[in-house]
Design a protein around this motif. Structure first.
Motif, PDB file in Angstrom:
ATOM      1  N   ASN A 333       6.386  -2.851  -5.213  1.00 37.10           N
ATOM      2  CA  ASN A 333       5.140  -2.384  -4.591  1.00 37.10           C
ATOM      3  C   ASN A 333       4.122  -2.269  -5.712  1.00 37.10           C
ATOM      4  O   ASN A 333       4.449  -1.795  -6.804  1.00 37.10           O
ATOM      5  CB  ASN A 333       5.336  -1.014  -3.940  1.00 37.10           C
ATOM      6  CG  ASN A 333       4.280  -0.674  -2.897  1.00 37.10           C
ATOM      7  OD1 ASN A 333       4.556  -0.651  -1.705  1.00 37.10           O
ATOM      8  ND2 ASN A 333       3.058  -0.399  -3.323  1.00 37.10           N
ATOM      9  N   ALA A 337      -5.180   0.015  -7.669  1.00 37.95           N
ATOM     10  CA  ALA A 337      -6.006   0.177  -6.471  1.00 37.95           C
ATOM     11  C   ALA A 337      -7.453  -0.126  -6.818  1.00 37.95           C
ATOM     12  O   ALA A 337      -7.833  -0.142  -7.990  1.00 37.95           O
ATOM     13  CB  ALA A 337      -5.883   1.594  -5.932  1.00 37.95           C
ATOM     14  N   ASN A 343      -3.846   5.102   0.495  1.00 41.03           N
ATOM     15  CA  ASN A 343      -3.109   4.240   1.428  1.00 41.03           C
ATOM     16  C   ASN A 343      -2.665   2.972   0.716  1.00 41.03           C
ATOM     17  O   ASN A 343      -1.481   2.662   0.660  1.00 41.03           O
ATOM     18  CB  ASN A 343      -4.000   3.911   2.634  1.00 41.03           C
ATOM     19  CG  ASN A 343      -3.256   3.114   3.694  1.00 41.03           C
ATOM     20  OD1 ASN A 343      -2.264   2.458   3.426  1.00 41.03           O
ATOM     21  ND2 ASN A 343      -3.754   3.148   4.913  1.00 41.03           N
ATOM     22  N   ASP A 344      -3.631   2.241   0.189  1.00 38.07           N
ATOM     23  CA  ASP A 344      -3.373   0.952  -0.431  1.00 38.07           C
ATOM     24  C   ASP A 344      -3.562   1.057  -1.936  1.00 38.07           C
ATOM     25  O   ASP A 344      -4.695   1.023  -2.424  1.00 38.07           O
ATOM     26  CB  ASP A 344      -4.342  -0.075   0.152  1.00 38.07           C
ATOM     27  CG  ASP A 344      -4.151  -1.485  -0.395  1.00 38.07           C
ATOM     28  OD1 ASP A 344      -3.156  -1.725  -1.094  1.00 38.07           O
ATOM     29  OD2 ASP A 344      -5.023  -2.338  -0.115  1.00 38.07           O
ATOM     30  N   PRO A 345      -2.461   1.235  -2.707  1.00 40.91           N
ATOM     31  CA  PRO A 345      -1.069   1.014  -2.334  1.00 40.91           C
ATOM     32  C   PRO A 345      -0.173   2.254  -2.445  1.00 40.91           C
ATOM     33  O   PRO A 345       1.047   2.142  -2.334  1.00 40.91           O
ATOM     34  CB  PRO A 345      -0.626   0.033  -3.399  1.00 40.91           C
ATOM     35  CG  PRO A 345      -1.288   0.620  -4.641  1.00 40.91           C
ATOM     36  CD  PRO A 345      -2.618   1.192  -4.172  1.00 40.91           C
ATOM     37  N   GLU A 382      -4.403  -6.197  -6.627  1.00 38.00           N
ATOM     38  CA  GLU A 382      -5.655  -6.282  -5.870  1.00 38.00           C
ATOM     39  C   GLU A 382      -6.538  -7.454  -6.296  1.00 38.00           C
ATOM     40  O   GLU A 382      -7.108  -8.139  -5.439  1.00 38.00           O
ATOM     41  CB  GLU A 382      -6.430  -4.962  -5.967  1.00 38.00           C
ATOM     42  CG  GLU A 382      -5.765  -3.779  -5.270  1.00 38.00           C
ATOM     43  CD  GLU A 382      -5.724  -3.918  -3.755  1.00 38.00           C
ATOM     44  OE1 GLU A 382      -6.163  -4.961  -3.215  1.00 38.00           O
ATOM     45  OE2 GLU A 382      -5.239  -2.998  -3.090  1.00 38.00           O
ATOM     46  N   ASP A 410       3.629  -2.464   0.708  1.00 31.39           N
ATOM     47  CA  ASP A 410       2.269  -2.297   0.205  1.00 31.39           C
ATOM     48  C   ASP A 410       1.772  -0.993   0.811  1.00 31.39           C
ATOM     49  O   ASP A 410       2.469   0.011   0.755  1.00 31.39           O
ATOM     50  CB  ASP A 410       1.414  -3.513   0.586  1.00 31.39           C
ATOM     51  CG  ASP A 410       0.216  -3.718  -0.351  1.00 31.39           C
ATOM     52  OD1 ASP A 410      -0.461  -2.719  -0.662  1.00 31.39           O
ATOM     53  OD2 ASP A 410      -0.040  -4.862  -0.755  1.00 31.39           O
ATOM     54  N   GLY A 411       0.625  -0.974   1.446  1.00 24.44           N
ATOM     55  CA  GLY A 411       0.203   0.227   2.150  1.00 24.44           C
ATOM     56  C   GLY A 411       1.098   0.515   3.336  1.00 24.44           C
ATOM     57  O   GLY A 411       1.748  -0.371   3.897  1.00 24.44           O
ATOM     58  N   SER A 481       0.082 -10.115  -0.581  1.00 23.54           N
ATOM     59  CA  SER A 481       0.809  -9.103  -1.347  1.00 23.54           C
ATOM     60  C   SER A 481       1.816  -9.792  -2.257  1.00 23.54           C
ATOM     61  O   SER A 481       1.889 -11.026  -2.297  1.00 23.54           O
ATOM     62  CB  SER A 481       1.472  -8.084  -0.414  1.00 23.54           C
ATOM     63  OG  SER A 481       1.814  -6.913  -1.143  1.00 23.54           O
ATOM     64  N   TYR A 508     -10.288   1.124   4.233  1.00 18.87           N
ATOM     65  CA  TYR A 508      -9.709   0.019   3.481  1.00 18.87           C
ATOM     66  C   TYR A 508     -10.636  -0.459   2.362  1.00 18.87           C
ATOM     67  O   TYR A 508     -11.757  -0.897   2.594  1.00 18.87           O
ATOM     68  CB  TYR A 508      -9.395  -1.133   4.440  1.00 18.87           C
ATOM     69  CG  TYR A 508      -8.829  -2.373   3.806  1.00 18.87           C
ATOM     70  CD1 TYR A 508      -7.575  -2.357   3.187  1.00 18.87           C
ATOM     71  CD2 TYR A 508      -9.521  -3.571   3.834  1.00 18.87           C
ATOM     72  CE1 TYR A 508      -7.045  -3.495   2.622  1.00 18.87           C
ATOM     73  CE2 TYR A 508      -9.006  -4.722   3.265  1.00 18.87           C
ATOM     74  CZ  TYR A 508      -7.763  -4.680   2.652  1.00 18.87           C
ATOM     75  OH  TYR A 508      -7.239  -5.813   2.080  1.00 18.87           O
ATOM     76  N   HIS A 509     -10.140  -0.349   1.129  1.00 17.47           N
ATOM     77  CA  HIS A 509     -10.842  -0.811  -0.077  1.00 17.47           C
ATOM     78  C   HIS A 509     -12.196  -0.131  -0.288  1.00 17.47           C
ATOM     79  O   HIS A 509     -13.059  -0.682  -0.978  1.00 17.47           O
ATOM     80  CB  HIS A 509     -11.017  -2.334  -0.056  1.00 17.47           C
ATOM     81  CG  HIS A 509      -9.745  -3.089  -0.322  1.00 17.47           C
ATOM     82  ND1 HIS A 509      -9.715  -4.448  -0.520  1.00 17.47           N
ATOM     83  CD2 HIS A 509      -8.453  -2.676  -0.418  1.00 17.47           C
ATOM     84  CE1 HIS A 509      -8.470  -4.842  -0.719  1.00 17.47           C
ATOM     85  NE2 HIS A 509      -7.681  -3.770  -0.664  1.00 17.47           N
ATOM     86  N   ASP A 513     -10.599   5.672   0.469  1.00 17.34           N
ATOM     87  CA  ASP A 513      -9.140   5.516   0.571  1.00 17.34           C
ATOM     88  C   ASP A 513      -8.509   6.597  -0.303  1.00 17.34           C
ATOM     89  O   ASP A 513      -8.003   6.343  -1.394  1.00 17.34           O
ATOM     90  CB  ASP A 513      -8.709   4.120   0.132  1.00 17.34           C
ATOM     91  CG  ASP A 513      -7.211   3.890   0.335  1.00 17.34           C
ATOM     92  OD1 ASP A 513      -6.529   4.791   0.871  1.00 17.34           O
ATOM     93  OD2 ASP A 513      -6.725   2.812  -0.052  1.00 17.34           O
TER      94      ASP A 513
END
Length: 730
Positions: A333, A337, A343-345, A382, A410-411, A481, A508-509, A513
């Protein structure tokens, strides 16, 4: 063909574990060490600061994870690569006519979000945009897909020499500037329309979970369908002394400036556009009539970047196998970020670290995995899957010999199980999905997923089919990913697993986040983080300890057969539609030509679809069917000698490599898998049988026939390999 509805006990017996009861006890003990609360603490701890590639906080996160692995009893180290990464120095977007407007290009802080005002936030931008200072008329291109340009062409609108504005959605973001550049645009702006991602859908952040008017989706626009990883070192690891390309020679970098903006900044630009009214399916939710342009609306886009070589810190942790140390179960993973990345990641990282902690506890209590476990926290995912790609390219020969499987996450968030990957592992995932309990509904995650599929079915037949479904099917992997380099470049069996579907993803992004967002909307209570640990933890433990690895190639045969049937049907439909089209325009052209007063251009006839011979593929699938059934039946009989097991298992996990082609896909040789690849114009989205399918879609009939032969040979190689594998099962 026989159908197999496998319980845990049946699966474990078939794997040859000591006993189903022992495995149940092991997995129960594993579960007992998993803590939702601890997962939440890890998410909060690792998302306190923006930690993008090359930032001080990125190294801090890597060192934090390294220390955690070591405290859990793992042998861990940093694997550092030196990679190119641009960050913005100048960002300017302004409307110069018919009125003046200078875009804010900034996300405000909110009192409800503790990290949203962090001084080290990475500005809103698209990584790998070209430097540039361009001024031109603005044209709205809807989602910026090839079919949108067909609509523009019908309307007589040319984007050559123009700056285009496209909305996020319907494809990966990097496709939009790629297609714009192909059509001669000199700049590209991408915005999130509230129709798909904002107030039209529900309450916006911080009240709700949808994107607010200032939120901006950052992200890479590297042309990853050419190759991912460090743009300067394709095919080799980006070590300190690696031979590097010049930036201008990197084929996966675009040549035009590209900038993402909020719908707050997009509104005045779009509202000022003249030209034709946009077609109904081009209209978003902003409060005005959408026009396409061009016309009086002109904009200036100026971007300048700092193109630096920075360190990427991969964390690699191992526990040596007790019986087969040279067979590796690889789990990964990413940890980098765009900003806080709760969340991601980090939601996926936290679940992975909880698995590592629990396995460490099992080992303290005497557990010894038969195979080596390799847990990886990747940096630089990313900007373009860089950390994992460089590691795979750097260790390619060893991984092809030793890597049994790569399992990625991932997320993660609350909702439904999603699994995709190598279809020979579908039966194993089915068994796990029936054993893991959904934390919200208290039924198995398989049953919850099945219920959703029944409810969301589009027809009565689909409803009935879903209700009758007895086993889980997994999807195919495109890109997006860290599995890409393992599966599509090295031919290592791979899986990507996550939970989700109940958070709209408005963060998201963006700068939002954050832990505050995630704990409210992503996974309140962090129970689906624990469910992810349970799901992947079982996959890791079962692969690690199986006497005979759980590959079922009958599933793969069935899946590939469905892809071939799809392509045959697609070709037949194209042939019929082309004939109808040509018949219609022949009549119209005759009338136009006969009337001297008509000034319209005669429509161009399409080239007829020739006969495409799929027999080589069909014959290879017959051979694969036979070899897969024979191997499966032999393994099911058991009584395989211990001296044969090592060679048998090596043959099982190396089988996927037979589906690679040494020359790679047309125009992108880095991608070598004949069954799975990201689409040339879909980005993250998968194209199955990509060489054949995309040639048909592009109406390149010679290439389609050539790619049929290449894919057929790969499938035949696999069939022959399975025949030889059966001989090892003595």
């Amino acid at each position: 063909m026989k159908k197999y509805f496998l319980s845990l006990a049946t699966i474990l017996i078939s794997l040859g574990t000591a006993s189903a009861q022992d495995q149940k006890q092991l997995e129960s003990s594993f579960d007992s060490h998993l803590s939702s609360e601890n997962i939440g603490k890890t998410i909060k701890e690792l998302s306190l600061k923006p930690h993008y590639l090359g930032s001080p906080a990125s190294k801090e996160v890597a060192e934090n994870l390294l220390a955690k692995f070591k405290s859990y009893g793992w042998d861990a180290e940093l694997a550092v690569y030196n990679v190119l990464f641009p960050t913005p120095k100048v960002r300017l977007l302004e409307m110069t006519a018919p009125t003046k407007y200078k875009a804010l290009l900034k996300e405000p802080a909110y009192k409800e979000d503790a990290t949203s005002g962090h001084p080290d936030q990475l500005p809103t931008y698209n990584a790998w945009s070209a430097d540039g200072d361009v001024s031109a008329e603005l044209v709205f291109v809807n989602f910026g897909l090839p079919e949108d340009y067909e609509t523009l062409n019908k309307l007589g609108i040319d984007v050559k020499g123009k700056i285009v504005i496209a909305r996020y959605g319907r494809s990966w973001r990097g496709i939009k500037p790629k297609v714009a550049q192909e059509h001669g645009a000199i700049g590209c702006i991408i915005y999130s329309d509230p129709m798909e991602d904002g107030y039209f859908q529900g309450d916006v952040y911080p009240k709700g979970s949808f994107k607010n008017e200032y939120g901006v989706q950052r992200g890479s626009i590297m042309d990853m369908v050419i190759y991912p990883g460090d743009p300067l070192t394709p095919f080799i690891g980006a070590t300190e002394n690696a031979k590097r390309l010049k930036k201008e020679d990197a084929e996966n970098l675009l040549k035009i400036p590209v900038l993402p903006i909020s719908y707050h900044d997009a509104q005045p630009l779009l509202q000022a556009l003249g030209g034709p009214v946009a077609p109904s399916d081009w209209r978003g939710a902003l409060p005005f009539t959408y026009h396409i342009g061009p016309g009086k609306t002109s904009v200036r886009l100026k971007l300048e970047f700092d193109w630096k070589i920075v360190p990427a810190y991969n964390v690699i942790a191992k526990i040596k196998g007790s019986e087969f140390p040279d067979q590796w179960i690889v789990r990964g993973n990413h940890h980098d970020a765009w900003n806080p990345g709760a969340n991601d990641p980090i939601s996926g990282v936290a679940a992975m670290m909880e698995e590592a902690k629990s396995i460490g506890e099992l080992i303290k209590n005497g557990y010894k995995p038969k195979r080596t476990l390799v847990y990886c926290a990747w940096d630089a995912e990313e900007p373009g899957l860089i950390g994992s790609t460089e590691w795979v390219e750097d260790h390619l020969a060893e991984l092809k010999q030793k890597a049994v499987v790569y399992i990625n996450s991932d997320g993660n968030g609350r909702g439904f199980l999603s699994a995709a990957g190598s279809h020979a592992l579908e039966s194993m995932i089915d068994g796990i999905a029936k054993d893991v309990i959904d934390p919200q509904t208290k039924v198995s995650v398989f049953d919850r997923l099945k219920a959703r599929e029944v409810v969301s079915a589009g027809s009565d037949k689909a409803k009935k089919d879903n209700m009758a479904k007895k086993s889980m099917t997994i999807g195919a992997l495109g890109s997006g990913s860290d599995y890409s380099s393992f599966l599509q470049y090295a031919g290592i069996p791979s899986l990507n697993i996550a939970f989700g579907g109940e958070n709209p993803g408005g963060e998201y992004h963006t700068a939002y986040d954050s832990y505050d967002f995630y704990s409210r909307f992503g996974d309140p209570g962090f129970n689906y983080g624990r469910a992810l640990s349970q799901t992947i933890g079982r996959a890791v433990l079962r692969m690690a300890d199986a006497n005979t690895l759980p590959f079922e190639f009958k599933n793969l045969h069935k899946t590939i057969s469905s892809y071939v049937a799809e392509m045959i049907n697609m070709t037949d439909q194209m042939r019929e539609s082309t004939a109808v089209y040509n018949q219609i325009i022949s009549g119209n052209n005759y009338q136009l030509a006969a009337d001297p007063t008509k000034t319209e251009k005669l429509p161009i006839r399409k080239v007829e679809v020739p006969f495409i011979d799929f027999s080589a593929l069909q014959n290879s699938l017959v051979n694969l069917d036979r070899s897969a059934i024979t191997l499966s039946d032999r393994i099911a009989k058991g009584n395989i000698s211990s001296t044969s097991l090592k060679a048998l298992n090596e043959a099982l996990y190396m089988a996927e490599q037979k589906l690679l082609t040494s020359t790679g896909l047309p125009r992108r040789p880095w991608y070598k898998h004949t069954i799975y690849a990201p689409g040339f114009y879909t980005g993250y989205g998968v194209k199955t049988m990509p060489g054949v399918r995309e040639a048909i879609e592009q109406r390149d009939w010679k290439e389609a026939q050539d790619q049929i032969e290449i894919a057929a040979k790969a499938i035949s190689r696999l069939a022959e390999h399975l025949n030889n594998t059966t001989k090892l099962a003595q």
